[in-house]
Design an enzyme around this catalytic site. Structure first.
Site, PDB file in Angstrom:
ATOM      1  N   GLU A 199       0.838  -1.200   0.000  1.00 24.12           N
ATOM      2  CA  GLU A 199       0.000   0.000   0.000  1.00 24.12           C
ATOM      3  C   GLU A 199       0.877   1.256   0.000  1.00 24.12           C
ATOM      4  O   GLU A 199       1.875   1.330   0.716  1.00 24.12           O
ATOM      5  CB  GLU A 199      -0.884  -0.015   1.246  1.00 24.12           C
ATOM      6  CG  GLU A 199      -1.790   1.195   1.389  1.00 24.12           C
ATOM      7  CD  GLU A 199      -2.534   1.210   2.717  1.00 24.12           C
ATOM      8  OE1 GLU A 199      -3.506   1.968   2.836  1.00 24.12           O
ATOM      9  OE2 GLU A 199      -2.121   0.467   3.633  1.00 24.12           O
ATOM     10  N   LYS A 227      -9.710   2.315  -2.741  1.00 27.98           N
ATOM     11  CA  LYS A 227     -10.159   1.758  -1.464  1.00 27.98           C
ATOM     12  C   LYS A 227     -11.548   2.273  -1.121  1.00 27.98           C
ATOM     13  O   LYS A 227     -11.811   3.481  -1.162  1.00 27.98           O
ATOM     14  CB  LYS A 227      -9.160   2.133  -0.367  1.00 27.98           C
ATOM     15  CG  LYS A 227      -9.436   1.498   0.986  1.00 27.98           C
ATOM     16  CD  LYS A 227      -8.322   1.834   1.981  1.00 27.98           C
ATOM     17  CE  LYS A 227      -8.539   1.158   3.325  1.00 27.98           C
ATOM     18  NZ  LYS A 227      -7.458   1.474   4.280  1.00 27.98           N
ATOM     19  N   CYS A 244      -5.422  -2.795   3.009  1.00 28.51           N
ATOM     20  CA  CYS A 244      -5.257  -2.658   4.455  1.00 28.51           C
ATOM     21  C   CYS A 244      -6.517  -2.990   5.243  1.00 28.51           C
ATOM     22  O   CYS A 244      -6.877  -4.154   5.395  1.00 28.51           O
ATOM     23  CB  CYS A 244      -4.747  -1.254   4.770  1.00 28.51           C
ATOM     24  SG  CYS A 244      -4.136  -1.053   6.470  1.00 28.51           S
TER      25      CYS A 244
END
Length: 522
Positions: free
Chosen positions: A287, A345, A399
């Site tokens: 990430e 995301k 994440c």
């Protein structure tokens, strides 16, 4: 509490009963003594979470909590006892929550103790509500409280964007019982935890047959569910022409990651690790591996793809759209620096990546940890999977998204793998990265898919479809790992049905227990 005549036995059993008797006397102590004792018991329960993985501690502590709640006088007292236990459990299990605030301690350090206190106290309220309702509806039933506690954990996982971290069921992840998640997900594991604790209570009450029967079913279930080869699997380089994935871990500490003096150091490290050795079939970076905006490096994209030497390159980066909205993104790049797919995301971290009520909180100095303008990132809207040339579809997870079992979907077409990129540098090197890795293993079991997990500072790993770690890079090192992508399994029952069967079973058990409360003394 009088000890049943049938409960006498070996010396160890008597010692256990004496401990239980002492705990039962807590209701007569001053309020602060009760809070301290139950909070310490909650800390002991937290030993079952990674990295300690002492699951018997959680079960024993929960068994004693059931005893305390049964002998609590009133619903409010039961709620206080459960809350105190929860505060200790969550304060210990979520102790890593202070680490992000210490990265820039001058700016955010003052928030650390408040963050931990609020998280532990707030999560404990779910358990307090469960105890209050159980005492109100079925005062003498410890099993009823256990079932309502499972429902409380479900609620904690979903409400206010959800936070399914340190679920009671996570204690089984390193055991073969974790394979039950393929049938009912994380909440089935939580139900098994409660049943194990209740079985201990049954034994303490002298109901040996009932308690032993429950424990026996769990032991047999663990044996039946155990994969053919338990424990870590060796690191294959090539197995039956399976694709070779290069996992690249740059080990960029969070306090240096965005520092102009270090940014190019870490990018060059990524490039060098990627270009060394034989060419793999896929290269994955973590990430925000590239510490620039995607919009600002268009002329340098070929440098990245040249390092991959024709292999697809997946990396994390931030980007800015035409409306000046920031996104935390995963990019799939092909030969010649061509961006083939962008996934933004979707489930952002409150206060870390966006600020709920940003304008109001900004007035009192409560700002987010994300280094962006305004109130942080904007959630993406385009679902996965993303296509990886020569490999197939991958369910992208960035994440935080990896902790939400119910949100993982392949869009109707069976994916080849789960692809999780993360930056656990925020969590230091204590419990956080290990707990995050454990949940990644659980997602692989639930989906029946292997997972490529790449973390900035570790732990990066290849995980097979049974949740076993094939190979990994530890915390705090830089390096590259070439490992074969394990085969995917057929879709699991959890893929087909999700959490609904477990919800239905919980509802039926809870209603049934409520209906029987007058004639069942546990």
């Amino acid at each position: 509490m009088p000890i049943p005549a049938g409960s006498s036995g070996c010396a160890s059993g008597c010692r256990t009963l004496r401990v239980a008797s002492i705990i039962l006397q807590i209701s007569d102590r001053p309020r602060w003594v009760r809070f301290a004792a139950l909070a310490l018991l909650g800390v002991f329960a937290g030993f079952g979470q990674a990295p300690l993985d002492l699951w018997p501690a959680t079960i024993l502590a929960l068994a004693f909590l059931l005893l305390v709640l049964r002998h609590s006088v009133a619903p409010k007292q039961a709620a206080f006892h459960a809350w105190a236990f929860g505060v200790g459990y969550f304060a210990f299990s979520l102790r890593w929550i202070i680490e992000p605030f210490l990265v820039d301690i001058a700016r955010h350090g003052w928030m650390a103790p408040f963050a931990l206190a609020l998280m532990a106290s707030g999560a404990g309220l779910f358990w307090a509500l469960a105890a209050f309702l159980a005492k109100k509806c079925a005062p003498g039933s410890m099993l009823f409280f256990g079932l309502v506690l499972v429902l409380a954990e479900v609620t904690r996982s979903l409400i206010l964007t959800g936070f399914p971290w340190a679920l009671l069921g996570h204690i089984w992840i390193t055991t073969s019982l974790a394979q039950a998640a393929a049938y009912g997900g994380p909440h089935l594991l939580t139900l098994l935890t409660i049943l194990a604790a209740w079985a201990i209570v049954m034994i303490l009450h002298g109901k040996w047959i009932k308690g032993a029967a429950i424990l026996g079913v769990l032991v047999i279930g663990a044996d039946v569910l155990a994969p053919a080869h338990s424990g870590p699997v060796g690191p294959p380089v090539s197995v039956n022409d399976l694709p070779i994935v290069r996992i690249v871990q740059p080990n960029a500490p969070q306090h240096q990651k965005w520092d102009p003096a270090f940014r190019d150091v870490f990018v060059n490290r990524l490039i060098n690790l990627t270009s060394a050795g034989d060419t793999p079939d896929l290269v994955v970076w973590p990430e925000t591996a590239v510490p620039y905006l995607l919009n600002h490096i268009e002329d340098d994209m070929r440098l990245l793809s040249d390092a991959a030497r024709g292999a697809p390159l997946v990396f994390g980066i931030q980007r800015l759209d035409q409306d000046r909205q920031f996104f935390n993104s995963l990019v799939v790049m092909g030969p010649g620096g061509q961006v083939q797919t962008i996934y933004d995301k979707q489930h952002l971290v409150p206060f870390g990546e966006y600020i709920p009520g940003a304008r109001l909180l900004g007035r009192v100095g409560a700002t987010g940890l994300a280094r962006n303008l305004g109130s942080g990132f904007t959630p993406g809207t385009t679902p996965g999977p993303v296509m990886l040339p020569g490999i197939g579809g991958a369910i992208p997870l960035i994440c935080y998204e990896g902790i939400f079992a119910e949100e993982i979907t392949d869009g109707g077409d069976r994916a080849r793998l789960l692809l999780l990129i993360t930056n656990d540098a925020w969590f230091g090197e204590a419990a956080g990265p290990y707990q995050h890795l454990a949940q990644a293993r659980l997602r692989a079991i639930e989906q029946g898919l292997p997972m490529v997990r790449v973390a900035n500072t570790g732990i990066s790993a290849m995980i097979d479809s049974k949740g076993r770690i094939i190979d990994s890079l530890p915390l705090g090192v830089d390096g590259a790992l070439d490992v074969a992508l394990p085969a995917a399994l057929p879709p699991t029952l959890y893929v087909a049905w999700g959490d609904w069967p477990v919800f239905a079973v919980l509802l039926l058990l809870t209603l049934g227990r409520y209906a029987m409360r007058r004639r069942n003394n546990d």
